[in-house]
Design a protein around this motif. Structure first.
Motif, mmCIF file in Angstrom:
data_model
loop_
_atom_site.group_PDB
_atom_site.id
_atom_site.type_symbol
_atom_site.label_atom_id
_atom_site.label_comp_id
_atom_site.label_asym_id
_atom_site.label_seq_id
_atom_site.Cartn_x
_atom_site.Cartn_y
_atom_site.Cartn_z
ATOM 1 N N ILE A 1 -3.993 4.434 8.536
ATOM 2 C CA ILE A 1 -4.102 2.859 8.553
ATOM 3 C C ILE A 1 -2.471 2.274 8.592
ATOM 4 C CG2 ILE A 1 -3.884 2.901 6.535
ATOM 5 C CD1 ILE A 1 -5.877 0.097 7.313
ATOM 6 N N GLY B 1 -0.703 -10.093 -0.970
ATOM 7 C CA GLY B 1 -1.702 -9.995 -1.073
ATOM 8 C C GLY B 1 -1.400 -8.838 -2.670
ATOM 9 N N GLY B 2 -2.609 -8.782 -2.945
ATOM 10 C CA GLY B 2 -1.685 -7.723 -4.048
ATOM 11 C C GLY B 2 -2.462 -7.683 -5.296
ATOM 12 N N ALA C 1 5.227 4.648 1.616
ATOM 13 C CA ALA C 1 4.945 3.990 2.864
ATOM 14 C C ALA C 1 5.200 4.696 4.184
ATOM 15 C CB ALA C 1 4.999 2.410 2.564
ATOM 16 N N LEU D 1 5.736 -9.462 10.416
ATOM 17 C CA LEU D 1 4.692 -10.020 8.961
ATOM 18 C C LEU D 1 4.520 -8.488 8.701
ATOM 19 C CD1 LEU D 1 2.206 -12.653 7.895
ATOM 20 C CD2 LEU D 1 1.842 -9.898 7.873
ATOM 21 N N ALA E 1 -1.244 -2.052 0.055
ATOM 22 C CA ALA E 1 -1.102 -1.303 -0.451
ATOM 23 C C ALA E 1 -0.652 -0.743 -1.748
ATOM 24 C CB ALA E 1 -0.233 -0.737 0.456
ATOM 25 N N PRO E 2 -0.575 -2.449 -2.673
ATOM 26 C CA PRO E 2 -0.557 -2.324 -3.829
ATOM 27 C C PRO E 2 -0.493 -1.007 -4.501
ATOM 28 C CG PRO E 2 -1.884 -3.693 -3.639
ATOM 29 C CD PRO E 2 -2.323 -2.945 -2.798
ATOM 30 N N ASP E 3 -1.404 -0.077 -4.438
ATOM 31 C CA ASP E 3 -1.137 1.774 -5.305
ATOM 32 C C ASP E 3 0.295 2.147 -4.966
ATOM 33 O OD1 ASP E 3 -1.933 1.554 -2.489
ATOM 34 O OD2 ASP E 3 -3.821 3.087 -3.321
HETATM 35 P P1 NAD Z 1 -4.398 -1.826 2.465
HETATM 36 O O1 NAD Z 1 -4.214 -1.414 3.648
HETATM 37 O O2 NAD Z 1 -3.060 -2.887 1.370
HETATM 38 O O3 NAD Z 1 -4.638 -0.025 1.732
HETATM 39 C C1 NAD Z 1 -5.468 0.864 2.059
HETATM 40 C C2 NAD Z 1 -5.572 2.340 1.448
HETATM 41 O O4 NAD Z 1 -4.609 2.738 2.280
HETATM 42 C C3 NAD Z 1 -4.143 2.214 0.262
HETATM 43 O O5 NAD Z 1 -4.772 3.833 -0.095
HETATM 44 C C4 NAD Z 1 -3.225 2.433 0.478
HETATM 45 O O6 NAD Z 1 -2.567 3.111 -0.369
HETATM 46 C C5 NAD Z 1 -3.243 2.896 2.248
HETATM 47 N N1 NAD Z 1 -1.773 2.265 2.746
HETATM 48 C C6 NAD Z 1 -1.944 1.310 3.575
HETATM 49 N N2 NAD Z 1 -1.355 1.020 4.270
HETATM 50 C C7 NAD Z 1 -0.124 2.141 4.145
HETATM 51 C C8 NAD Z 1 1.163 2.269 4.849
HETATM 52 N N3 NAD Z 1 1.581 1.662 5.518
HETATM 53 N N4 NAD Z 1 0.902 3.774 4.585
HETATM 54 C C9 NAD Z 1 0.841 4.778 3.769
HETATM 55 N N5 NAD Z 1 -0.389 4.475 2.905
HETATM 56 C C10 NAD Z 1 -0.809 3.085 3.662
HETATM 57 O O7 NAD Z 1 -5.761 -2.136 2.154
HETATM 58 P P2 NAD Z 1 -6.719 -3.234 1.009
HETATM 59 O O8 NAD Z 1 -6.656 -1.837 -0.328
HETATM 60 O O9 NAD Z 1 -7.726 -2.696 1.238
HETATM 61 O O10 NAD Z 1 -5.888 -4.319 0.035
HETATM 62 C C11 NAD Z 1 -5.035 -4.428 -0.118
HETATM 63 C C12 NAD Z 1 -4.300 -5.616 -0.448
HETATM 64 O O11 NAD Z 1 -3.973 -5.883 1.223
HETATM 65 C C13 NAD Z 1 -5.371 -6.702 -0.976
HETATM 66 O O12 NAD Z 1 -4.610 -7.520 -1.763
HETATM 67 C C14 NAD Z 1 -5.646 -7.011 0.536
HETATM 68 O O13 NAD Z 1 -6.238 -8.501 0.717
HETATM 69 C C15 NAD Z 1 -4.283 -7.038 1.457
HETATM 70 N N6 NAD Z 1 -4.613 -7.257 2.840
HETATM 71 C C16 NAD Z 1 -3.379 -7.502 3.431
HETATM 72 C C17 NAD Z 1 -3.063 -7.551 5.120
HETATM 73 C C18 NAD Z 1 -2.432 -8.091 5.911
HETATM 74 O O14 NAD Z 1 -1.304 -8.959 5.042
HETATM 75 N N7 NAD Z 1 -2.754 -8.537 7.441
HETATM 76 C C19 NAD Z 1 -4.382 -6.593 5.830
HETATM 77 C C20 NAD Z 1 -5.278 -6.028 4.775
HETATM 78 C C21 NAD Z 1 -5.075 -6.165 3.433
#
Ligand code: NAD
Length: 359
Positions: A260, A75-76, A292, A71, A283-285
């Motif tokens: 992370i 989310g987003g 990524a 997986l 990481a929608p940003d």
């Molecule tokens: P996130 O982990 O998506 O991002 C947090 C920060 O870390 C952001 O600035 C992002 O750009 C950065 N980041 C995350 N993964 C990265 C990667 N592989 N490479 C580089 N940078 C990375 O957490 P969030 O912003 O709190 O959540 C975003 C969305 O993801 C929300 O909708 C949340 O609910 C969802 N979410 C999903 C899961 C999952 O699918 N298991 C887990 C956590 C959050």
């Protein structure tokens, strides 16, 4: 070996990191003579858009008919205004429940070349850090009876922490089996000085431990464990704990490793079935920007090869390839130091696949 995988790319950066992971798996297949059969299915926000629900029955059926699930993330922002029980993230809880994923494994591995990303003092993590938190995932207070009631002090709310002996036994077995393959040390974390459920936990873990005489068992209270994790994390190898304590402790352990984008995880059911995913979210940003870091997902695929398919050599090859790419100085933006030129998601996948070719 022919391996049937259900693949859930999900939302945001999920499809990008999954794409690179499949690239690496295909290379492993070529080099080691295996075939991977991928069935891509929808879950999360993209499933809401197509089917009106985050976890369609078809996805559950295909996951159940596969050997393992890979997986990306779900989310987003697009779905942020939906009510709690209709949000994309509910797909994760549904998958855990439907697939019987009771054990969550979160390794915290500090790569020496990324030691600067660790927020602890250098001497505390000198020589690297390599531990794994085994968290019970389907029991305890998150799933216990909950409700509202009137009390002498007015309205109150309650959540019940409850563990059956069998729930503790099976997670303890996962931890001890893992310890046998690592450095034969288990730390069991509870709050047995206060909680009845923790006293049961401690008794059952000790019983299971008797079947593993080579493994050293240490019991710690959660408050002490949280403190030891930042004081001297290198004392730990396998940590086994309940759902709520594991939730907190695994995030604390992850933080020590700095990024992370580097953290894999596995959720296991009875037998060899498992779901493998990065710890990070969607990481929608940075979605769609080729920024990524795909390493967390690629390392999750290594865990899949090791735990579901027993392919230790192939798992080692993926981990070695990731280390080589880092040692050669390549970094995605999240782990690049100031002034360093970063590479993109696709290039990172290419380099890791190429490093496997050379292994
Ligand atoms: P996130 O982990 O998506 O991002 C947090 C920060 O870390 C952001 O600035 C992002 O750009 C950065 N980041 C995350 N993964 C990265 C990667 N592989 N490479 C580089 N940078 C990375 O957490 P969030 O912003 O709190 O959540 C975003 C969305 O993801 C929300 O909708 C949340 O609910 C969802 N979410 C999903 C899961 C999952 O699918 N298991 C887990 C956590 C959050």
């Amino acid at each position: 070996m022919n391996m049937k995988l259900a693949v859930i790319p999900g939302d945001g950066i999920g499809p990008e990191v999954i794409r690179e992971t499949l690239k690496v798996l295909d290379e492993v297949g070529k080099q080691y003579g295996h075939t991977f059969e991928y069935t891509k299915v929808l879950a999360g926000g993209c499933a809401i858009d197509v089917h009106g629900q985050c976890l369609p029955q078809e996805t559950i059926d295909i996951c159940k008919a596969s050997d393992a699930v890979l997986l990306g993330a779900v989310g987003g922002w697009k779905w942020d205004n939906l009510p709690g029980n209709e949000r994309p993230e509910m797909a994760l809880l549904g998958l855990r429940k439907e697939l019987g994923l009771f054990a969550n494994l979160r390794p915290a591995l500090l790569f020496e070349v990324l030691a600067d990303a660790c927020p602890l003092k250098a001497e505390i993590v000198e020589g690297g850090l390599d531990l794994v938190v085994v968290r019970e995932l389907t029991g305890g207070i998150y799933f216990g009876e909950k409700g509202l009631k009137d009390t002498d002090l007015g309205p109150a709310a309650y959540d019940v922490e409850q563990y059956a002996e069998e729930e503790v036994r099976r997670i303890a077995e996962v931890a001890f089996d893992m310890a046998m393959k690592r450095s034969k040390k288990v730390a069991s974390v509870d709050k047995a000085n206060v909680l009845e459920s923790s006293r049961l936990w401690r008794r059952i873990v000790a019983e299971v431990g008797e079947r593993y005489p080579e493994v050293e068992l240490n019991n710690l209270y959660i408050d002490n464990a949280a403190m030891q994790m930042v004081r001297n994390p290198k004392q730990f190898d396998v940590i086994v704990t309940s759902n709520i304590f594991g939730d907190i402790l695994s995030d604390e352990a992850s933080m020590i490793t700095g990024s992370i984008g580097m953290l894999p995880s596995a959720s296991l059911a009875k037998g060899n079935f498992g779901m493998y995913e990065p710890v990070h979210g969607s990481a929608p940003d940075i979605a769609g920007a080729d920024m990524a870091n795909p390493m967390a997902t690629i390392l999750s695929a290594a865990m899949m090869l090791r735990y579901t398919f027993g392919l230790g050599k192939e798992a080692d090859a993926i981990e070695a390839a990731v280390k080589k790419v880092l040692a050669d100085g390549h970094r995605t933006p999240d782990i690049a130091e100031e002034g360093e030129t970063a590479i993109g998601t696709a290039k990172t996948g290419d380099l890791i696949a190429a490093a496997i070719k050379m292994a």
